[in-house]
Design an enzyme around this catalytic site. Structure first.
Site, PDB file in Angstrom:
ATOM      1  N   TYR A   1      34.970  40.654  53.723  1.00 15.53           N
ATOM      2  CA  TYR A   1      35.322  40.861  52.312  1.00 15.53           C
ATOM      3  C   TYR A   1      36.149  42.124  52.143  1.00 15.53           C
ATOM      4  CZ  TYR A   1      34.873  41.054  47.247  1.00 15.53           C
ATOM      5  OH  TYR A   1      35.147  41.095  45.906  1.00 15.53           O
TER       6      TYR A   1
ATOM      7  N   SER B   1      38.033  35.449  47.203  1.00 15.06           N
ATOM      8  CA  SER B   1      38.328  36.401  46.138  1.00 15.06           C
ATOM      9  C   SER B   1      39.084  37.598  46.736  1.00 15.06           C
ATOM     10  CB  SER B   1      37.042  36.820  45.430  1.00 15.06           C
ATOM     11  OG  SER B   1      37.323  37.412  44.198  1.00 15.06           O
TER      12      SER B   1
ATOM     13  N   ASP C   1      39.143  28.540  37.324  1.00 15.91           N
ATOM     14  CA  ASP C   1      38.818  29.901  37.752  1.00 15.91           C
ATOM     15  C   ASP C   1      39.489  30.891  36.811  1.00 15.91           C
ATOM     16  OD1 ASP C   1      38.303  32.301  38.994  1.00 15.91           O
ATOM     17  OD2 ASP C   1      38.871  31.635  40.993  1.00 15.91           O
TER      18      ASP C   1
ATOM     19  N   HIS D   1      35.234  30.132  39.837  1.00 21.17           N
ATOM     20  CA  HIS D   1      35.329  31.109  40.922  1.00 21.17           C
ATOM     21  C   HIS D   1      34.249  30.909  41.979  1.00 21.17           C
ATOM     22  CE1 HIS D   1      37.244  34.665  42.489  1.00 21.17           C
ATOM     23  NE2 HIS D   1      36.094  35.311  42.576  1.00 21.17           N
TER      24      HIS D   1
END
Length: 726
Positions: free
Chosen positions: A492, A572, A656, A691
């Site tokens: 991430y 993301s 989203d 999302h």
């Protein structure tokens, strides 16, 4: 403390076809046969516009700007055509249904959450196995459990999900939020908890909100004014805190904070202390750093008093005893600490350390009259119990090396609950006797997964600038390190988010196939506190990409895998990570899986709440240096003609409104137009999908079956690896 804190969610976590004219779509010059199995992929041409933006005297073309219009028929037609191409491809992978079947089998076990008490009832969440959404049950005094709320009945497709559920002080009234089609916009429904009768009209157009009750009289919630234009992509910039008095029409709800220019914040939250004495208000302009205020609810027209201002760090109230406040902060303490202060003079100069900062990152919770301090030690949990004078009572012996959920509950509780898991161990719920300091298994996972057949270890590798970065690698015991193991590298790297070990059914299925699952704890995350976070923000963002590249190189150098068998995945901000790394080092991996990614770094801040991500990213208008830095790694702007990119499946949802799908649309269009190699570059767009939160189980199973089938197929497997090995 019932409403423990105002914890601002890092809202990222992120933002036509010529056939519409009646003509046959032209074949894209980059359209070629897929690399491994001879599936022909012919990309429809995505038309190009002539939009050009100018930043600091530099012209930047944006030929696919029209795809930002999520309401246009042209964009809708493009989505349908791209999905048709993608699913036609996936339909031809021979073992896709086998993966879907196995995912369904492993997913199909009863899952029950930890119990919690409200009024006369004990409530808990349960999923029978393959239900699209968890159901809320309740029981009284050990009697038969009954259904309290069943989100699976909200709509037949299972795409309306339950968000927050919050009870009034005595538990007699409940308010719950629902999300439709994955949107961040919510409705709040208020019911009599005993009869389940709806008491009034739902509150609508609520976004990024808690539900914090004041006694049994009403609750505080947050939202933005509904934007002009598309509610899924238009900018939302001024968050407001409201108070809803029961029985009052929403239009009459009072704005408590955020309506004026002086009070303007992008994220505002309100929380009432468990004793109903104080209202705490947090305001932030980005996903890092907040201002904190307190209001005495026992005194009519009491002023709003500042606790922390200047957005110097993240601070919240974890509990209070009368006018004594207990705060968690990272101001002057990058790894966080607990401090105390009197509510009448709450500013920083009066703070006193209660649980001082250590070399490890602190997460604090309360329950049963104690504090519980969870520390991350190289992303692994250690938990200690403290009394309210700051004395350490004991270390809580966890059942292994992994992650513990927070121990929290009411002040008068004598038993608390926590869950424990790691990458190879399904989550087990434990009860914790506060006085004795003993844990017992409350509910063991029913997952039919043989944890003993797998091993998980942590390694430390060296990034480009010499920084040591941790990574946990999990796989079947006894695999041969021959460079041919299909490997999924996940990370991430942003927004102070820490990736700690947890079990995932989808990852378990990957590992059952002989796959290696590796999770790297990159800079930009929170694993080593604020310094680690800041080392991956703005003009340091390239560190994050370098860390990820070094993780892939380590796995190859150590012969776990090779470039032909390496896939990279992230969602993301992690989608940005994958997009940046695959454009910088397309030779490193065979497959790239960027999900709901922030991929246009010059325009991300113009959509929904994207401007709040500037702490991590900076913006193109900030300075010429920042513009040049962003443009140098922005995935949409760094797809180049003549480059062979890895097999790529971009994934997003058409609803989203966190990271708008235009990011993914534009990136996929660039890849399809410029791909020089034989590997397919596809986009899978979930209709009525957002999302990620609240995604129905059925859609999640379909998604991972598609992702794993695409990945293995493009690594050259004509049948599943486990079958190939036999």
């Amino acid at each position: 403390m019932k409403n423990k804190a105002i914890l601002l969610t890092s809202v990222l976590v992120t933002s036509v076809l010529t056939a519409c004219s009646g003509n046959e779509p032209e074949q894209n010059t980059a359209a070629v046969a897929a690399k491994t199995q001879g599936i022909n992929v012919t990309y429809p041409v995505t038309k190009k516009g002539d939009v050009v933006d100018t930043y600091f005297d530099t012209n930047v073309a944006d030929p696919y700007r029209w795809l930002e219009d999520d309401r246009s028929e042209e964009t809708g037609a493009w989505v349908k055509t791209q999905n048709k191409l993608t699913f036609n491809y996936l339909d031809q992978i021979p073992y896709r249904d086998q993966l879907k079947s196995r995912l369904g089998e492993l997913w199909n076990y009863e899952k029950v959450g930890a119990p919690f008490k409200e009024g006369d009832y004990t409530y808990f969440y349960k999923n029978n196995g393959l239900q699209n959404q968890y159901v809320v049950y309740r029981q009284k005094d050990g009697g038969e459990a009954e259904v309290f709320l069943d989100p699976n009945t909200f709509n037949k497709e299972g795409t309306t999900s339950l968000g927050q559920l919050s009870f009034s002080k005595d538990g007699s009234i409940a308010a719950y939020a629902i999300s439709e089609a994955g949107s961040d916009w919510r409705k709040i429904i208020i019911i009599d908890a005993e009869t389940k009768e709806v008491l009034e009209e739902p509150l609508i157009d609520v976004k990024f909100s808690g539900i914090s009750w004041y006694k049994n009289e009403g609750f505080y919630y947050s939202s933005y004014d509904k934007p002009k234009g598309s509610e899924l992509s238009a900018k939302t910039d001024q968050h407001k805190l409201y108070y809803h008095q029961l029985g009052q029409a929403q239009k009459d709800d009072k704005v408590i904070f955020g309506a004026t220019a002086e009070e303007k914040h992008r994220y505002v939250g309100g929380s009432v202390t468990e004793d109903n004495r104080y209202l705490l208000i947090s305001g932030a302009v980005s996903t890092s750093g907040n201002n904190l205020y307190i209001k005495d609810l026992t005194k009519p027209n009491s002023p709003l008093v500042t606790i922390a201002d200047g957005f110097l760090g993240d601070t919240y109230v974890i509990d209070n005893e009368g006018d004594k406040l207990f705060l968690v902060t990272n101001i002057d303490a990058p790894n966080k600490k607990v401090v105390t202060v009197n509510a009448t003079t709450p500013t920083r100069e009066n703070w006193k350390d209660l649980i001082p900062e250590t070399e490890n990152v602190l997460s604090a919770s309360t329950g049963g009259g104690y504090f519980f301090a969870e520390y991350m030690v190289d992303a692994i949990s250690k938990v200690y119990q403290y009394d309210y004078q700051g004395n350490k009572v004991r270390e809580i012996k966890l059942p292994g090396v992994g992650s513990s959920s927070a121990l929290s509950g009411e002040k008068d509780a004598d038993t608390l609950y926590y869950s424990f898991s790691n990458y190879k161990t399904p989550g087990t719920i434990y009860s914790y006797n506060i006085d004795k300091g003993e844990s017992d298994v409350y509910r063991k996972s029913g997952a039919k997964f043989d944890s003993d057949a797998f091993e998980s270890k942590q390694v430390f590798y060296t990034s480009k600038d010499g920084t040591k970065v941790p990574m946990i690698i999990t796989h079947k015991k006894g695999i041969e390190l021959n460079g041919k193991n299909p490997t999924l590298l996940y990370a991430y790297g942003g927004f102070n988010v820490s990736l700690t070990p947890s079990f995932s059914v989808s990852r378990a299925v990957w590992m059952e196939q002989g796959g290696i699952y590796a999770v790297a704890n990159l800079r930009g995350g929170g694993e080593y506190g604020k310094k680690w976070h800041n080392a991956g923000t703005q003009l340091n963002k390239q560190n994050v990409f370098d860390d990820f590249i070094a993780a892939g190189e380590y796995l190859i150098d150590q012969n776990y895998t090779s470039s032909d068998y390496l896939a990279v995945q992230g969602g993301s901000n992690g989608g940005l990570l994958v997009g940046a790394v695959m454009t910088q080092r397309p030779d490193l991996m065979q497959v790239a899986l960027p999900a709901v990614g922030v991929l246009d770094m010059l325009r991300y801040h113009t959509f929904t709440a994207g401007a709040g991500w500037a702490y991590d990213y900076g913006t193109a208008e900030q300075s010429e240096e920042m513009f040049n830095y962003l443009k140098a790694y922005s995935p949409v702007h760094n797809v180049k003609d003549g480059v062979s990119y890895p097999a790529t499946m971009v994934t997003t949802g058409d609803h989203d409104d966190r990271v708008v799908p235009a990011h993914s649309f534009k990136f996929a269009a660039e890849l399809q137009a410029k791909q020089a190699g034989a590997a397919p570059t596809l986009i899978r767009i979930e209709t009525d999908g957002g999302h990620g939160a609240g995604t129905p189980v059925s859609k999640t199973i379909d998604l991972y079956a598609d992702l794993f089938a695409f990945t293995l197929f493009n690594m050259g497997f004509d049948k599943l690896p486990e079958q190939s090995a036999k």
